[in-house]
Design an enzyme around this catalytic site. Structure first.
Site, PDB file in Angstrom:
ATOM      1  N   ASP A   7       0.867  -8.449  20.931  1.00  0.00           N
ATOM      2  CA  ASP A   7       0.752  -9.646  21.754  1.00  0.00           C
ATOM      3  C   ASP A   7       1.923  -9.626  22.740  1.00  0.00           C
ATOM      4  O   ASP A   7       2.642  -8.623  22.837  1.00  0.00           O
ATOM      5  CB  ASP A   7       0.724 -10.909  20.893  1.00  0.00           C
ATOM      6  CG  ASP A   7       2.041 -11.203  20.188  1.00  0.00           C
ATOM      7  OD1 ASP A   7       2.988 -10.387  20.268  1.00  0.00           O
ATOM      8  OD2 ASP A   7       2.129 -12.265  19.544  1.00  0.00           O
ATOM      9  N   CYS A  64       3.982  -7.914  16.941  1.00  0.00           N
ATOM     10  CA  CYS A  64       4.080  -9.261  17.490  1.00  0.00           C
ATOM     11  C   CYS A  64       5.549  -9.671  17.406  1.00  0.00           C
ATOM     12  O   CYS A  64       6.399  -8.831  17.115  1.00  0.00           O
ATOM     13  CB  CYS A  64       3.143 -10.245  16.784  1.00  0.00           C
ATOM     14  SG  CYS A  64       3.518 -10.624  15.059  1.00  0.00           S
ATOM     15  N   THR A  66       7.357 -11.374  15.219  1.00  0.00           N
ATOM     16  CA  THR A  66       7.966 -11.115  13.910  1.00  0.00           C
ATOM     17  C   THR A  66       7.298  -9.962  13.164  1.00  0.00           C
ATOM     18  O   THR A  66       7.863  -9.442  12.207  1.00  0.00           O
ATOM     19  CB  THR A  66       7.874 -12.347  13.001  1.00  0.00           C
ATOM     20  OG1 THR A  66       6.489 -12.618  12.747  1.00  0.00           O
ATOM     21  CG2 THR A  66       8.570 -13.546  13.621  1.00  0.00           C
ATOM     22  N   HIS A  97       4.211   6.162  -0.868  1.00  0.00           N
ATOM     23  CA  HIS A  97       3.669   5.456  -2.033  1.00  0.00           C
ATOM     24  C   HIS A  97       2.346   4.760  -1.774  1.00  0.00           C
ATOM     25  O   HIS A  97       1.488   4.713  -2.654  1.00  0.00           O
ATOM     26  CB  HIS A  97       4.662   4.405  -2.528  1.00  0.00           C
ATOM     27  CG  HIS A  97       5.932   4.984  -3.056  1.00  0.00           C
ATOM     28  ND1 HIS A  97       6.850   4.215  -3.722  1.00  0.00           N
ATOM     29  CD2 HIS A  97       6.450   6.234  -3.006  1.00  0.00           C
ATOM     30  CE1 HIS A  97       7.880   4.972  -4.077  1.00  0.00           C
ATOM     31  NE2 HIS A  97       7.659   6.206  -3.646  1.00  0.00           N
ATOM     32  N   HIS A 133       0.393   6.868  -7.518  1.00  0.00           N
ATOM     33  CA  HIS A 133       0.223   6.200  -6.230  1.00  0.00           C
ATOM     34  C   HIS A 133      -1.252   6.193  -5.813  1.00  0.00           C
ATOM     35  O   HIS A 133      -1.747   5.188  -5.310  1.00  0.00           O
ATOM     36  CB  HIS A 133       1.095   6.848  -5.160  1.00  0.00           C
ATOM     37  CG  HIS A 133       2.555   6.748  -5.455  1.00  0.00           C
ATOM     38  ND1 HIS A 133       3.182   5.560  -5.795  1.00  0.00           N
ATOM     39  CD2 HIS A 133       3.523   7.691  -5.472  1.00  0.00           C
ATOM     40  CE1 HIS A 133       4.461   5.778  -5.999  1.00  0.00           C
ATOM     41  NE2 HIS A 133       4.699   7.069  -5.821  1.00  0.00           N
TER      42      HIS A 133
END
Length: 145
Positions: A7, A64, A66, A97, A133
């Site tokens: 964004d 974005c 955060t 992992h 995993h």
């Protein structure tokens, strides 16, 4: 090919990623946004994640302000394992992992040098293939229905 989506809050960070990919000769497809005008991250996160889920792109990078919102969006797409990373160690471990196929970052939280280190680590770390995993990833996939 790498799917990109951001964004307006992740736009500048995405330009750093694009410069890195071009320097390394790595193909990418940019699903937007293409400027810093205010927009909605779900639109672009979904497009990039769908390109990875469909096989059009091998991996994705979504950004974005955060990284939180766009990572939530990416993880709504079936087949996506998106990890929000703010340093290279978590980028390495999520590949080894979790076999994460989409990387999320917060454009307002990390500087350009760290962005390059995270992306380089994410793109160049293989999945470990260890049974434990693989088993856990299968358990996650089974939750998708």
């Amino acid at each position: 090919m790498i799917a990109l989506g951001s964004d307006h809050g992740g736009y500048d960070c995405k330009q750093v990623v694009i410069a890195y990919l071009e320097e390394k000769g790595i193909e990418y497809k940019d699903f937007g946004t293409y400027d810093k005008d205010s927009c909605d991250y779900p639109v672009f996160g979904k497009k990039a994640a769908e390109a990875v889920a469909s096989g059009e792109c091998e991996k994705g990078i979504v950004i974005c302000t955060t990284g939180i919102g766009i990572s939530i969006v990416a993880n709504k797409v079936k087949g996506i394992r998106c990890a929000l990373c703010s340093e290279p160690h978590s980028a390495r471990l999520t590949r080894e992992h979790n076999d994460a196929n989409v990387l999320a970052m917060g454009g307002a939280l990390i500087g350009p040098d760290m962005v390059v280190d995270i992306v380089d680590t994410f793109l160049n770390t293989p999945f470990s293939g260890l049974e434990k995993h693989s088993r856990r990833i299968s358990e996650i996939t089974d939750m998708e229905g």
